[in-house]
Design a protein around this motif. Structure first.
Motif, PDB file in Angstrom:
ATOM      1  N   GLU A   1       0.818  -1.214   0.000  1.00  0.00           N
ATOM      2  CA  GLU A   1       0.000   0.000   0.000  1.00  0.00           C
ATOM      3  C   GLU A   1       0.854   1.268   0.000  1.00  0.00           C
ATOM      4  OE1 GLU A   1      -2.515  -3.244   1.908  1.00  0.00           O
ATOM      5  OE2 GLU A   1      -0.417  -2.582   2.001  1.00  0.00           O
TER       6      GLU A   1
ATOM      7  N   TYR B   1      -6.283  -0.570   1.782  1.00  0.00           N
ATOM      8  CA  TYR B   1      -5.831  -1.964   1.851  1.00  0.00           C
ATOM      9  C   TYR B   1      -5.763  -2.585   0.463  1.00  0.00           C
ATOM     10  CZ  TYR B   1      -7.166  -1.580   6.780  1.00  0.00           C
ATOM     11  OH  TYR B   1      -7.289  -1.184   8.089  1.00  0.00           O
ATOM     12  N   ASN B   2      -4.725  -3.383   0.246  1.00  0.00           N
ATOM     13  CA  ASN B   2      -4.686  -4.282  -0.904  1.00  0.00           C
ATOM     14  C   ASN B   2      -5.459  -5.547  -0.585  1.00  0.00           C
ATOM     15  OD1 ASN B   2      -2.974  -2.637  -2.387  1.00  0.00           O
ATOM     16  ND2 ASN B   2      -1.120  -3.741  -1.809  1.00  0.00           N
TER      17      ASN B   2
END
Length: 328
Positions: free
Chosen positions: A130, A248-249
């Motif tokens: 991120e 967030y990924n």
């Protein structure tokens, strides 16, 4: 209190609606049905209309007790965005501005945003984190990044709180078999491969086999669409607890090449799937894999359907049962 899901008749949005309903949430959906399907909305209250319609948005917030928004509605074809950037800025960016202003008028200050790995552009490291730089290489990714920044400024000015979820390649279908992936035109690899398995297209195009990967084809991170839906619910719960905004990924943290996806699909379907090597496409990075440990640690997100064979099998069940998608 209800959750408003914009673009809730689309592929990922409809799975989020189903997951919310399974949790006992009250759900309100708004979708212009240009890309989504009315049949994909398994419950809740559906408004057919566009986010750029100010009167409609005000009516939705007036008629429903909404406390949170999950925002999926957007145009999302990378190639089209390079030819028609104005369309993407008007629908994606201006549409989001209209939504945020309507939320502010209604006093609704929590939003979960469906973002994308396309905000990163060419990765500076793998797996992508991120904190990596965001330099989109296409208009679609640029509009999504602009939407993220706009939401952040609404936090500064109007005390919004948000979660932006940047995810990679969504795939698969709901375990009920009632909803799945149906795009026109179809641009995602797994449904294209399965259409070839059904004889609906003569072959699968593999764009380039000279990348610096194990078999020369591009590598991507695939995640089950229901796992994505779960993450959106966890994000809503985070905001309801009063926790801070975050990015967030979402991904499995492992990559599969185009050729590997085709080979696994051949095993799952038991069918010969012809593949044709074609020239590289402009702007395709060799490897895109997500580091999603932050989402796991802070959201408590734990993908439960991470095996690619199982993801493809769920998609195959949907496509085989509904070879014409929602039209059949």
């Amino acid at each position: 209190m209800a959750v408003l899901v914009t673009g809730g008749a689309g592929y990922i949005g409809s799975h989020a609606v189903a997951a919310l309903l399974e949790k006992g949430e009250e759900v309100v959906v708004v979708d212009n049905l240009q890309q989504g399907h009315r049949e994909a909305v398994t419950g809740g209250r559906l408004y057919e209309g566009d986010l750029r319609d100010e009167e409609l948005l005000d009516r939705i917030f007036r008629e429903n007790e909404i406390d949170s928004v999950i925002h999926f509605a957007a145009n999302s074809l990378v190639g089209e965005s390079m030819k028609l950037p104005g369309k993407y800025y008007h629908n994606n960016v201006y549409g989001t501005l209209c939504l945020l202003e309507a939320m502010n008028r209604a006093g609704v200050k929590r939003i979960v945003f469906s973002s994308t790995a396309a905000t990163y552009g060419e990765p500076e490291s793998v797996p992508i984190r991120e904190t990596d730089r965001t330099e989109p290489t296409n208009a679609y990714g640029e509009t999504k990044l602009a939407m993220e920044k706009m939401i952040r400024w609404f936090e500064t000015a109007h005390e919004f709180r948000y979660v932006s979820l940047r995810y990679f390649n969504a795939a698969g279908a709901h375990e009920s078999g009632k909803i799945g992936e149906d795009h026109d035109p179809e641009t995602h690899l797994i449904p294209i491969v399965l259409q070839a398995a059904l004889g609906q297209r003569p072959h699968v195009s593999v764009f380039g086999e000279d990348y610096p990967t194990e078999d020369g084809s591009c590598v991507r991170d695939y995640i089950h669409v229901s796992d994505l839906a779960d993450a959106h619910i966890l994000a809503v719960e985070r905001l309801r607890r009063g926790e801070a905004s975050a990015v967030y990924n979402l991904g499995n943290g492992q990559g599969f090449s185009v050729k590997q996806v085709i080979d696994i699909a051949r095993r799952v379907t038991g069918r010969d799937i012809p593949a044709v090597i074609e020239p590289r496409r402009s702007g395709d990075p060799a490897v895109l894999i997500a580091a999603s440990d932050k989402a796991r640690a802070e959201l408590g997100w734990n993908p439960r359907r991470s095996e690619l064979e199982a993801i493809i099998a769920s998609a195959w069940g949907w496509h085989r049962a509904r070879p014409q998608g929602y039209r059949g």
